[in-house]
Motif scaffolding. Structure first.
Motif, PDB file in Angstrom:
ATOM      1  N   ARG A   1       0.719  -1.086  -0.071  1.00 48.03           N
ATOM      2  CA  ARG A   1      -0.015  -0.143  -0.019  1.00 48.03           C
ATOM      3  C   ARG A   1       0.822   1.102  -0.060  1.00 48.03           C
ATOM      4  NH1 ARG A   1      -4.910   0.851   4.416  1.00 48.03           N
ATOM      5  NH2 ARG A   1      -5.883   2.548   3.329  1.00 48.03           N
ATOM      6  N   GLU A   2       1.974   1.222   0.981  1.00 50.99           N
ATOM      7  CA  GLU A   2       2.527   2.409   0.971  1.00 50.99           C
ATOM      8  C   GLU A   2       3.919   2.436  -0.059  1.00 50.99           C
ATOM      9  OE1 GLU A   2       1.660   5.073   3.115  1.00 50.99           O
ATOM     10  OE2 GLU A   2       0.055   3.757   3.562  1.00 50.99           O
ATOM     11  N   ARG A   3       3.762   3.656  -0.799  1.00 48.92           N
ATOM     12  CA  ARG A   3       4.969   3.757  -1.624  1.00 48.92           C
ATOM     13  C   ARG A   3       5.881   4.954  -1.094  1.00 48.92           C
ATOM     14  NH1 ARG A   3       5.017   0.441  -5.506  1.00 48.92           N
ATOM     15  NH2 ARG A   3       3.211  -0.446  -6.190  1.00 48.92           N
ATOM     16  N   ASN A   4       6.665   4.728  -0.113  1.00 50.18           N
ATOM     17  CA  ASN A   4       7.426   5.868   0.388  1.00 50.18           C
ATOM     18  C   ASN A   4       8.768   6.030   0.271  1.00 50.18           C
ATOM     19  OD1 ASN A   4       7.984   3.709   2.099  1.00 50.18           O
ATOM     20  ND2 ASN A   4       6.741   4.368   3.882  1.00 50.18           N
ATOM     21  N   ILE A   5       9.601   4.949  -0.589  1.00 54.02           N
ATOM     22  CA  ILE A   5      10.876   5.033  -1.002  1.00 54.02           C
ATOM     23  C   ILE A   5      11.083   5.433  -2.343  1.00 54.02           C
ATOM     24  CG2 ILE A   5      13.088   3.535  -1.231  1.00 54.02           C
ATOM     25  CD1 ILE A   5      11.654   1.692   0.819  1.00 54.02           C
ATOM     26  N   LYS A   6      11.806   6.702  -2.533  1.00 57.35           N
ATOM     27  CA  LYS A   6      11.877   7.282  -3.719  1.00 57.35           C
ATOM     28  C   LYS A   6      13.275   6.795  -4.410  1.00 57.35           C
ATOM     29  CE  LYS A   6      12.783  11.759  -6.265  1.00 57.35           C
ATOM     30  NZ  LYS A   6      12.851  13.062  -6.117  1.00 57.35           N
ATOM     31  N   VAL A   7      13.331   5.926  -5.649  1.00 55.30           N
ATOM     32  CA  VAL A   7      14.445   5.587  -6.333  1.00 55.30           C
ATOM     33  C   VAL A   7      14.760   6.261  -7.586  1.00 55.30           C
ATOM     34  CG1 VAL A   7      15.146   3.656  -7.413  1.00 55.30           C
ATOM     35  CG2 VAL A   7      13.834   3.185  -5.373  1.00 55.30           C
TER      36      VAL A   7
END
Length: 162
Positions: A80-86
């Motif tokens: 659900r959470e997409r909190n790592i920026k790559v």
């Protein structure tokens, strides 16, 4: 009940989809909610399922956020959470692939140069991007986060030493 690394485990879950990924079928399900925590998505390979028991007294409707999350998924390592920026630097020799397909969740080409271009993506789990980064080596480099870059370097070194 399912088989996890040779051990039988039981989980109370709310299944929402069968998912085909890399030639294998997975069951997508929500974990039983815990007090004060957002509900999490999990997947398990269907061939690991040993026994299913229905709970007649309970009903379940797939939340809208699950549909959105499934649509953004590129493999089974989503949540659900997409909190790592790559941020990835990619050689222009393979640019056409990234213009035609999304290899990473929420993939965006953010800058373009003479020899390379930059792609940004948002992830929840490093394994959302690791397989495709390894797939495109040596034409792809991890710019950030450093922790992901270190994982990729370690995997390549491990491969080279075997």
């Amino acid at each position: 009940t399912y088989n996890s690394a040779g051990a039988e485990k039981a989980v109370k879950s709310w299944p929402f989809a069968f998912i085909m990924c890399d030639g294998m079928w997975y069951l997508g399900y929500l974990l039983e909610p815990e007090q004060g925590k957002p509900q999490e998505i999990r997947t398990m390979r269907c061939d690991h399922i040993q026994r299913v028991e229905t709970l007649d007294s309970e009903t379940f409707e797939k939340p809208d956020w699950v549909k959105k999350t499934l649509k953004e998924a590129r493999n089974i390592w989503f949540n659900r959470e997409r909190n790592i920026k790559v941020t990835l630097e990619i050689n222009n020799s393979i640019k056409q692939y990234f213009q035609l397909s999304e290899y990473f969740p929420l993939q965006k080409i953010v800058s373009e140069g003479k020899d390379t271009f930059l792609v940004e993506t948002m992830i929840d789990n490093p394994y959302e991007v690791i397989p495709n980064i390894l797939r495109f080596i040596p034409a792809i480099k991890v710019v950030s986060p450093l922790s992901l870059k270190q994982v990729i370097v370690a995997k390549v070194k491990e491969y080279m030493n075997n």
